[in-house]
Write a protein that holds these residues in place. Structure first.
Motif, PDB file in Angstrom:
ATOM      1  N   PHE A 163     -86.103  12.986   8.645  1.00 57.83           N
ATOM      2  CA  PHE A 163     -86.697  11.736   8.190  1.00 57.83           C
ATOM      3  C   PHE A 163     -87.729  11.296   9.214  1.00 57.83           C
ATOM      4  CE2 PHE A 163     -82.424  11.883   6.410  1.00 57.83           C
ATOM      5  CZ  PHE A 163     -82.657  11.572   5.083  1.00 57.83           C
ATOM      6  N   LYS A 164     -88.915  10.965   8.764  1.00 52.83           N
ATOM      7  CA  LYS A 164     -89.973  10.523   9.675  1.00 52.83           C
ATOM      8  C   LYS A 164     -89.869   9.016   9.927  1.00 52.83           C
ATOM      9  CE  LYS A 164     -93.022  14.358   8.619  1.00 52.83           C
ATOM     10  NZ  LYS A 164     -91.886  15.201   8.632  1.00 52.83           N
ATOM     11  N   GLU A 165     -89.425   8.273   8.934  1.00 53.90           N
ATOM     12  CA  GLU A 165     -89.208   6.836   9.076  1.00 53.90           C
ATOM     13  C   GLU A 165     -88.004   6.438   8.234  1.00 53.90           C
ATOM     14  OE1 GLU A 165     -92.418   5.179   5.834  1.00 53.90           O
ATOM     15  OE2 GLU A 165     -93.096   5.448   7.894  1.00 53.90           O
ATOM     16  N   LYS A 166     -87.435   5.275   8.531  1.00 56.35           N
ATOM     17  CA  LYS A 166     -86.223   4.825   7.853  1.00 56.35           C
ATOM     18  C   LYS A 166     -86.388   4.785   6.328  1.00 56.35           C
ATOM     19  CE  LYS A 166     -84.561   1.688  11.461  1.00 56.35           C
ATOM     20  NZ  LYS A 166     -84.175   0.277  11.704  1.00 56.35           N
ATOM     21  N   GLN A 167     -87.564   4.357   5.854  1.00 56.58           N
ATOM     22  CA  GLN A 167     -87.797   4.203   4.426  1.00 56.58           C
ATOM     23  C   GLN A 167     -87.675   5.524   3.665  1.00 56.58           C
ATOM     24  OE1 GLN A 167     -89.602   2.873   6.850  1.00 56.58           O
ATOM     25  NE2 GLN A 167     -89.483   0.677   6.489  1.00 56.58           N
ATOM     26  N   ASP A 168     -87.819   6.661   4.373  1.00 60.55           N
ATOM     27  CA  ASP A 168     -87.667   7.966   3.719  1.00 60.55           C
ATOM     28  C   ASP A 168     -86.262   8.156   3.153  1.00 60.55           C
ATOM     29  OD1 ASP A 168     -90.270   8.564   4.352  1.00 60.55           O
ATOM     30  OD2 ASP A 168     -89.770   9.828   6.079  1.00 60.55           O
ATOM     31  N   LEU A 169     -85.311   7.371   3.635  1.00 60.40           N
ATOM     32  CA  LEU A 169     -83.938   7.475   3.145  1.00 60.40           C
ATOM     33  C   LEU A 169     -83.868   7.181   1.639  1.00 60.40           C
ATOM     34  CD1 LEU A 169     -81.042   8.041   4.046  1.00 60.40           C
ATOM     35  CD2 LEU A 169     -80.785   5.607   4.493  1.00 60.40           C
ATOM     36  N   MET A 170     -84.813   6.370   1.130  1.00 60.27           N
ATOM     37  CA  MET A 170     -84.814   6.053  -0.305  1.00 60.27           C
ATOM     38  C   MET A 170     -85.246   7.250  -1.148  1.00 60.27           C
ATOM     39  SD  MET A 170     -86.059   2.087  -0.578  1.00 60.27           S
ATOM     40  CE  MET A 170     -87.506   2.233   0.471  1.00 60.27           C
ATOM     41  N   LYS A 171     -85.725   8.324  -0.531  1.00 57.67           N
ATOM     42  CA  LYS A 171     -86.085   9.537  -1.267  1.00 57.67           C
ATOM     43  C   LYS A 171     -84.853  10.375  -1.591  1.00 57.67           C
ATOM     44  CE  LYS A 171     -90.680   9.747   0.810  1.00 57.67           C
ATOM     45  NZ  LYS A 171     -91.550  10.494   1.725  1.00 57.67           N
TER      46      LYS A 171
END
Length: 190
Positions: A163-171
């Motif tokens: 994950f490059k940033e926390k928001q990538d978790l929503m992928k």
């Protein structure tokens, strides 16, 4: 005029009497039987969050070992489960009111033993779960993440390279905006 009024009143009473004695002509409406096979049943799955955690108590206690506790228990409870302090223990640097966390180690030194003093307010960063490194056991400590979602997180990071940033978790399949909002303050990608 009077005979017309009397006739009108008599007609009114006659008509009213006939209406009260007349049986209703409408057929009774019978409910149609329902066919259960056509009724769709909504299947619901209730998520039960596992709040069991394991804490290891070491050092100057009567029964050192790993103890099963509930989320929200305090260090004092873990020490009581370990049989309490030995007479030679030094508990002055132990925060008895601190909430225990899964995989936590509580070390009770003996009197005169030099140990590194732990801060009573741990650095917030150290409590964050690194979603790029955490295994299933650590990921499942997060709210709303069970073994299946933890496996999906690991599979995603292995496929994409992390994950490059926390928001990538929503992928990750099964993790939407609301789940992410609960997880964001608890995770890191460093």
């Amino acid at each position: 005029m009077l005979p017309t009024t009397v006739i009108a009143i008599l007609l009114f009473f006659v008509i009213q009497a006939q209406m009260e004695s007349a049986s209703p002509t409408a057929d009774l409406i019978q409910p149609l039987p329902t066919n259960e096979s056509y009724t769709e049943q909504e299947e619901t799955t209730e998520y039960i969050e596992d709040t069991t955690i394991y804490v290891e108590v070491k050092g100057a206690v009567h029964k050192p070992g790993v103890y099963e506790l509930s989320e929200g228990n305090r260090v004092l409870t873990a020490i009581e489960l370990a049989g309490g302090y030995l007479p030679s223990s030094n508990s002055k640097n132990i925060n008895h009111a601190q909430r225990v966390e899964d995989e936590m180690v509580i070390y009770v030194p003996i009197e005169g033993e030099e140990v590194e003093e732990l801060s009573s307010s741990p650095d917030q960063k150290s409590n964050l779960v690194n979603i790029n490194k955490a295994e299933v056991a650590m990921l499942t400590t997060l709210p709303g993440i069970g073994p299946a979602k933890a496996d999906a997180i690991i599979a995603y990071r292995e496929d994409v390279g992390g994950f490059k940033e926390k928001q990538d978790l929503m992928k990750v399949t099964g993790i939407g905006q609301k789940t992410f909002e609960k997880l964001e303050p608890l995770i890191t990608v460093k």
